[in-house]
Design a protein around this motif. Structure first.
Motif, PDB file in Angstrom:
ATOM      1  N   GLU A 117      55.763  -6.005  17.408  1.00 52.35           N
ATOM      2  CA  GLU A 117      57.202  -6.530  18.683  1.00 52.35           C
ATOM      3  C   GLU A 117      57.349  -6.188  16.862  1.00 52.35           C
ATOM      4  OE1 GLU A 117      59.726 -10.382  19.758  1.00 52.35           O
ATOM      5  OE2 GLU A 117      57.494 -10.598  19.374  1.00 52.35           O
ATOM      6  N   VAL A 118      58.453  -5.576  16.863  1.00 51.76           N
ATOM      7  CA  VAL A 118      59.619  -5.478  16.024  1.00 51.76           C
ATOM      8  C   VAL A 118      60.539  -6.319  16.158  1.00 51.76           C
ATOM      9  CG1 VAL A 118      58.012  -3.264  14.588  1.00 51.76           C
ATOM     10  CG2 VAL A 118      59.971  -3.179  16.162  1.00 51.76           C
ATOM     11  N   ASP A 119      61.494  -6.728  14.437  1.00 58.15           N
ATOM     12  CA  ASP A 119      63.328  -6.764  15.067  1.00 58.15           C
ATOM     13  C   ASP A 119      63.976  -6.241  16.001  1.00 58.15           C
ATOM     14  OD1 ASP A 119      62.182  -8.760  12.930  1.00 58.15           O
ATOM     15  OD2 ASP A 119      62.966  -7.296  11.098  1.00 58.15           O
ATOM     16  N   PHE A 120      63.988  -5.057  15.975  1.00 59.59           N
ATOM     17  CA  PHE A 120      64.745  -3.739  16.909  1.00 59.59           C
ATOM     18  C   PHE A 120      63.658  -3.612  18.026  1.00 59.59           C
ATOM     19  CE2 PHE A 120      62.344  -2.000  13.695  1.00 59.59           C
ATOM     20  CZ  PHE A 120      61.865  -0.525  14.455  1.00 59.59           C
ATOM     21  N   GLY A 121      62.642  -4.017  18.483  1.00 59.03           N
ATOM     22  CA  GLY A 121      62.454  -4.023  20.113  1.00 59.03           C
ATOM     23  C   GLY A 121      60.668  -3.890  19.830  1.00 59.03           C
ATOM     24  N   LEU A 122      60.126  -3.585  20.948  1.00 60.36           N
ATOM     25  CA  LEU A 122      58.881  -3.091  21.121  1.00 60.36           C
ATOM     26  C   LEU A 122      57.663  -2.439  20.840  1.00 60.36           C
ATOM     27  CD1 LEU A 122      58.558  -5.563  23.991  1.00 60.36           C
ATOM     28  CD2 LEU A 122      58.217  -6.455  21.899  1.00 60.36           C
ATOM     29  N   TYR A 123      56.681  -1.850  20.322  1.00 62.48           N
ATOM     30  CA  TYR A 123      56.190  -0.932  20.063  1.00 62.48           C
ATOM     31  C   TYR A 123      54.981  -0.645  21.562  1.00 62.48           C
ATOM     32  CZ  TYR A 123      58.530   1.216  16.128  1.00 62.48           C
ATOM     33  OH  TYR A 123      58.821   2.337  15.267  1.00 62.48           O
ATOM     34  N   LEU A 124      54.957   0.540  22.342  1.00 59.90           N
ATOM     35  CA  LEU A 124      53.893   0.119  23.360  1.00 59.90           C
ATOM     36  C   LEU A 124      52.978   1.103  23.264  1.00 59.90           C
ATOM     37  CD1 LEU A 124      57.129   1.286  26.360  1.00 59.90           C
ATOM     38  CD2 LEU A 124      55.384  -1.349  25.123  1.00 59.90           C
ATOM     39  N   THR A 125      51.929   1.112  23.615  1.00 59.21           N
ATOM     40  CA  THR A 125      50.811   1.368  23.411  1.00 59.21           C
ATOM     41  C   THR A 125      50.466   3.090  24.089  1.00 59.21           C
ATOM     42  OG1 THR A 125      48.155   2.132  22.336  1.00 59.21           O
ATOM     43  CG2 THR A 125      48.769   0.447  24.088  1.00 59.21           C
ATOM     44  N   SER A 126      50.260   4.167  24.148  1.00 58.94           N
ATOM     45  CA  SER A 126      49.950   5.310  24.695  1.00 58.94           C
ATOM     46  C   SER A 126      48.906   6.636  24.309  1.00 58.94           C
ATOM     47  CB  SER A 126      50.894   6.046  24.913  1.00 58.94           C
ATOM     48  OG  SER A 126      51.589   6.960  24.227  1.00 58.94           O
ATOM     49  N   ASP A 127      48.528   7.222  25.172  1.00 64.68           N
ATOM     50  CA  ASP A 127      47.319   9.090  23.920  1.00 64.68           C
ATOM     51  C   ASP A 127      48.258   8.954  23.327  1.00 64.68           C
ATOM     52  OD1 ASP A 127      45.549   7.110  26.190  1.00 64.68           O
ATOM     53  OD2 ASP A 127      45.914   8.647  27.950  1.00 64.68           O
ATOM     54  N   ASP A 128      49.659   9.254  23.654  1.00 62.34           N
ATOM     55  CA  ASP A 128      50.121  10.058  22.467  1.00 62.34           C
ATOM     56  C   ASP A 128      50.725   9.134  21.102  1.00 62.34           C
ATOM     57  OD1 ASP A 128      50.231  12.331  24.245  1.00 62.34           O
ATOM     58  OD2 ASP A 128      51.548  11.490  25.780  1.00 62.34           O
ATOM     59  N   GLY A 129      50.025   8.244  21.087  1.00 62.24           N
ATOM     60  CA  GLY A 129      50.636   7.362  20.143  1.00 62.24           C
ATOM     61  C   GLY A 129      51.933   6.401  20.261  1.00 62.24           C
ATOM     62  N   TYR A 151      60.836   9.476  27.760  1.00 57.88           N
ATOM     63  CA  TYR A 151      61.843  10.332  26.487  1.00 57.88           C
ATOM     64  C   TYR A 151      62.208  10.896  25.819  1.00 57.88           C
ATOM     65  CZ  TYR A 151      65.627   8.329  26.627  1.00 57.88           C
ATOM     66  OH  TYR A 151      67.306   6.948  26.269  1.00 57.88           O
ATOM     67  N   ARG A 152      62.777  12.136  24.544  1.00 59.06           N
ATOM     68  CA  ARG A 152      63.111  11.468  24.224  1.00 59.06           C
ATOM     69  C   ARG A 152      64.043  11.349  23.124  1.00 59.06           C
ATOM     70  NH1 ARG A 152      59.225  14.233  21.253  1.00 59.06           N
ATOM     71  NH2 ARG A 152      57.200  14.986  22.406  1.00 59.06           N
ATOM     72  N   ASP A 153      64.246  10.869  21.654  1.00 55.60           N
ATOM     73  CA  ASP A 153      65.752  11.106  21.568  1.00 55.60           C
ATOM     74  C   ASP A 153      66.116  12.048  21.041  1.00 55.60           C
ATOM     75  OD1 ASP A 153      64.555  10.941  19.192  1.00 55.60           O
ATOM     76  OD2 ASP A 153      64.373   8.720  18.827  1.00 55.60           O
ATOM     77  N   SER A 154      67.525  11.780  20.301  1.00 52.71           N
ATOM     78  CA  SER A 154      68.483  12.473  19.302  1.00 52.71           C
ATOM     79  C   SER A 154      67.500  13.223  18.527  1.00 52.71           C
ATOM     80  CB  SER A 154      69.612  12.047  19.331  1.00 52.71           C
ATOM     81  OG  SER A 154      69.188  11.186  18.162  1.00 52.71           O
ATOM     82  N   GLU A 155      66.291  12.278  18.083  1.00 56.93           N
ATOM     83  CA  GLU A 155      65.876  12.685  16.882  1.00 56.93           C
ATOM     84  C   GLU A 155      64.422  13.728  17.311  1.00 56.93           C
ATOM     85  OE1 GLU A 155      65.368  10.685  13.816  1.00 56.93           O
ATOM     86  OE2 GLU A 155      67.839   9.787  13.368  1.00 56.93           O
ATOM     87  N   ASP A 156      64.297  13.418  18.300  1.00 59.88           N
ATOM     88  CA  ASP A 156      62.957  13.801  19.685  1.00 59.88           C
ATOM     89  C   ASP A 156      61.872  12.497  18.899  1.00 59.88           C
ATOM     90  OD1 ASP A 156      63.740  16.109  20.212  1.00 59.88           O
ATOM     91  OD2 ASP A 156      63.651  17.790  18.689  1.00 59.88           O
ATOM     92  N   ARG A 157      62.293  11.899  19.335  1.00 59.51           N
ATOM     93  CA  ARG A 157      61.210  10.832  19.178  1.00 59.51           C
ATOM     94  C   ARG A 157      60.779  10.890  20.039  1.00 59.51           C
ATOM     95  NH1 ARG A 157      64.368   7.561  14.181  1.00 59.51           N
ATOM     96  NH2 ARG A 157      65.147   7.677  16.243  1.00 59.51           N
TER      97      ARG A 157
END
Length: 277
Positions: free
Chosen positions: A14-26, A50-56
């Motif tokens: 968990e971070v201040d701006f959301g959550l990080y999810l784990t996957s095979d791609d990081g 999907y990818r955001d406006s910065e392709d993340r």
């Protein structure tokens, strides 16, 4: 992990701006505004990736209007020098490059597209030249089958439709008795499987089945209306369709059938259900 589709991913931290999810791609972020209340580290979330406006890579619990390898009719939100941007229900619009367009588009236009993952850029893009992605396999059905159709385009002959999310079809203008809009999804019936693999379809059943269905519809409408409908064989086709969803030709067949059975009485401007029927 499937890009452009739903994934079941575990919450890593968990971070201040959301959550990080784990996957095979990081690990990838799901912003806080999309996190279901009560979600904790170790939980699994069903998210669209999907990818955001910065392709993340980014995850969301919003439901897009279309996924990769699907067809849809979408609204153009904006255009630029490189292509059009379509509203597909997510924050970042779906890109439709100029090379994938049939014609120049303007904001507000509706366009049928196929969505795919570009192998070179690994980005989700759309193409309006969707026919090349329709199934080349023979239709696994026969005339009379009920199918689902997506209204994709209009031509001089009628409406191009996508049948059961995979097969090319055509709905002729003279088979249409209701206003149709690009993107509408309807139940239709196969009239003919053509030699070129395309399907001729109709919004009404054919032959005997059509007559039986229309008779049942008319009878149900009479009972619901208390026994009298302001329709007769002299009524305008639009009035008949608006009330019953059938053409005047089919209505007259159903009316004649009920009259021969002694179920209805006919008047110049209305049809009455015989008492006790």
């Amino acid at each position: 992990m499937l890009l452009g589709d739903y994934n079941e991913l575990e919450v890593a931290r968990e971070v201040d701006f959301g959550l990080y999810l784990t996957s095979d791609d990081g690990d990838l972020l799901i912003p806080g505004k999309y996190v279901p209340e009560g979600t904790r580290v170790g939980d699994f979330l069903r998210v669209f990736v999907y990818r955001d406006s910065e392709d993340r890579l980014i995850a969301t619990t919003l439901e897009p209007l279309v996924r990769v390898d699907e067809f849809a009719v979408l609204t153009v939100r904006d255009v630029s020098d490189i292509g059009a941007f379509l509203d597909w229900g997510l924050e970042k619009d779906l890109f439709l490059p100029y090379r994938n367009q049939r014609r120049r588009l303007r904001p507000g236009d509706r366009v049928a597209v196929y969505v795919y993952l570009d192998e070179t850029s690994d980005r989700i893009v759309a193409t309006a030249k969707y026919e090349r992605y329709l199934s080349k396999e023979p239709f696994p059905g026969q005339p009379g089958d009920a199918v689902q159709v997506l209204v994709a385009n209009e031509s001089e002959l009628g409406y191009a439709v996508i049948v059961n999310k995979a097969y090319p079809g055509l709905l002729y203008h003279n088979e249409v008795f209701r206003p149709l809009r690009l993107g509408d999804i309807h139940t239709a019936y196969v009239r003919r499987v053509r030699d070129d693999g395309k399907l001729d379809v109709s919004l009404q059943r054919t032959g005997y089945d059509e007559a039986v269905a229309a008779t049942d519809t008319l009878l149900a409408a009479l009972r619901k209306a208390g026994g009298t409908l302001p329709l007769s064989d002299k009524s305008e086709p639009d009035d008949i369709y608006r009330r019953l969803g059938m053409s005047k030709k089919v209505f007259k067949k159903a009316l004649g059938s009920l009259y021969k059975q002694g179920v209805v009485q006919l008047a110049p401007d209305e049809t009455r259900l015989v008492e006790g029927k």
